[in-house]
Design an enzyme around this catalytic site. Structure first.
Site, PDB file in Angstrom:
ATOM      1  N   HIS A  78      27.973  47.012  89.055  1.00  7.77           N
ATOM      2  CA  HIS A  78      27.695  48.114  89.708  1.00  7.77           C
ATOM      3  C   HIS A  78      26.368  47.563  89.887  1.00  7.77           C
ATOM      4  CE1 HIS A  78      31.840  50.848  90.245  1.00  7.77           C
ATOM      5  NE2 HIS A  78      32.183  50.139  88.567  1.00  7.77           N
ATOM      6  N   HIS A 138      33.260  43.898  85.949  1.00  7.01           N
ATOM      7  CA  HIS A 138      32.195  44.398  87.279  1.00  7.01           C
ATOM      8  C   HIS A 138      31.107  44.646  87.487  1.00  7.01           C
ATOM      9  CE1 HIS A 138      34.875  47.239  86.986  1.00  7.01           C
ATOM     10  NE2 HIS A 138      34.399  48.221  87.588  1.00  7.01           N
TER      11      HIS A 138
HETATM   12  P1  AMP Z   1      35.316  51.007  87.917  1.00  5.49           P
HETATM   13  O1  AMP Z   1      35.345  52.555  87.317  1.00  5.49           O
HETATM   14  O2  AMP Z   1      34.092  50.757  87.154  1.00  5.49           O
HETATM   15  O3  AMP Z   1      36.514  50.357  87.230  1.00  5.49           O
HETATM   16  O4  AMP Z   1      34.880  51.135  89.016  1.00  5.49           O
HETATM   17  C1  AMP Z   1      35.982  50.153  89.966  1.00  5.49           C
HETATM   18  C2  AMP Z   1      35.319  50.138  91.171  1.00  5.49           C
HETATM   19  O5  AMP Z   1      36.445  49.947  92.116  1.00  5.49           O
HETATM   20  C3  AMP Z   1      34.822  51.979  92.069  1.00  5.49           C
HETATM   21  O6  AMP Z   1      34.190  52.285  92.274  1.00  5.49           O
HETATM   22  C4  AMP Z   1      36.192  52.035  92.907  1.00  5.49           C
HETATM   23  O7  AMP Z   1      34.940  52.768  94.610  1.00  5.49           O
HETATM   24  C5  AMP Z   1      35.742  50.368  93.449  1.00  5.49           C
HETATM   25  N1  AMP Z   1      37.187  49.576  94.521  1.00  5.49           N
HETATM   26  C6  AMP Z   1      38.821  50.140  93.964  1.00  5.49           C
HETATM   27  N2  AMP Z   1      39.301  48.965  94.435  1.00  5.49           N
HETATM   28  C7  AMP Z   1      38.492  48.434  95.293  1.00  5.49           C
HETATM   29  C8  AMP Z   1      38.563  47.583  97.041  1.00  5.49           C
HETATM   30  N3  AMP Z   1      39.375  47.705  97.226  1.00  5.49           N
HETATM   31  N4  AMP Z   1      37.010  47.364  97.890  1.00  5.49           N
HETATM   32  C9  AMP Z   1      36.424  47.823  96.918  1.00  5.49           C
HETATM   33  N5  AMP Z   1      36.180  48.361  96.096  1.00  5.49           N
HETATM   34  C10 AMP Z   1      37.282  48.969  94.858  1.00  5.49           C
END
Ligand code: AMP
Length: 139
Positions: free
Chosen positions: A102, A100
């Site tokens: 950001h 993903h």
């Molecule tokens: P990372 O640390 O790059 O793996 O980021 C994971 C991101 O996913 C975090 O910013 C979380 O806030 C986001 N996240 C986790 N669960 C969900 C969800 N159900 N819907 C939207 N964002 C999510």
């Protein structure tokens, strides 16, 4: 059983605030936004975890969507700029093991901490450069 939370969003098993979707990618609002409009772009293919194993076509689709959404988000929210960020593996801050990107809109005075640059020691830059160049596969 697949516990990947983003796979569940792709399958519609849990809800998300979807911004954009095509055959290859999905973009939705991060549930814990760093700033309003903080968006995640993911590939719909479920066969990879991060930058190290994503297949090039999926990466290209993510890149295309990122290019489109960066402009749209910035314009729509009247942001002053935008950060693109991807966390890959635990010690780079990855929590969800589905690739993903950001997109984090930035606003003047928003107070978010940016990276602080360091300095190379004598000869260190050349050493690092040499190691990386030895690993390049596309030159
Ligand atoms: P990372 O640390 O790059 O793996 O980021 C994971 C991101 O996913 C975090 O910013 C979380 O806030 C986001 N996240 C986790 N669960 C969900 C969800 N159900 N819907 C939207 N964002 C999510």
């Amino acid at each position: 059983m697949n516990n990947c939370i983003f796979c569940k969003i792709i399958d519609g098993d849990i809800p998300a605030e979807k911004i954009y979707e095509d055959d290859h990618v999905l973009a939705f609002l991060d549930i814990h936004p760093v700033n309003p409009g903080h968006t995640l772009i993911i590939p719909k293919n479920k066969n990879s975890q991060n930058i190290f194993d994503i297949e090039l076509p999926d990466w290209e689709h993510m890149s295309r969507a990122t290019h489109m959404l960066a402009g749209a988000i910035t314009k729509a929210l009247n942001a002053d700029g935008i950060n693109l960020r991807m966390n890959n593996r635990e010690h780079a801050g990855q929590v969800v093991y589905h690739p993903h990107i950001h997109l984090i809109p930035r606003f003047k005075g928003d107070g978010l901490i940016d990276w602080k640059g360091n300095s190379y020691k004598e000869g260190e830059a050349q050493e690092v450069l040499s190691k990386i160049k030895n690993e390049l596969k596309y030159v």
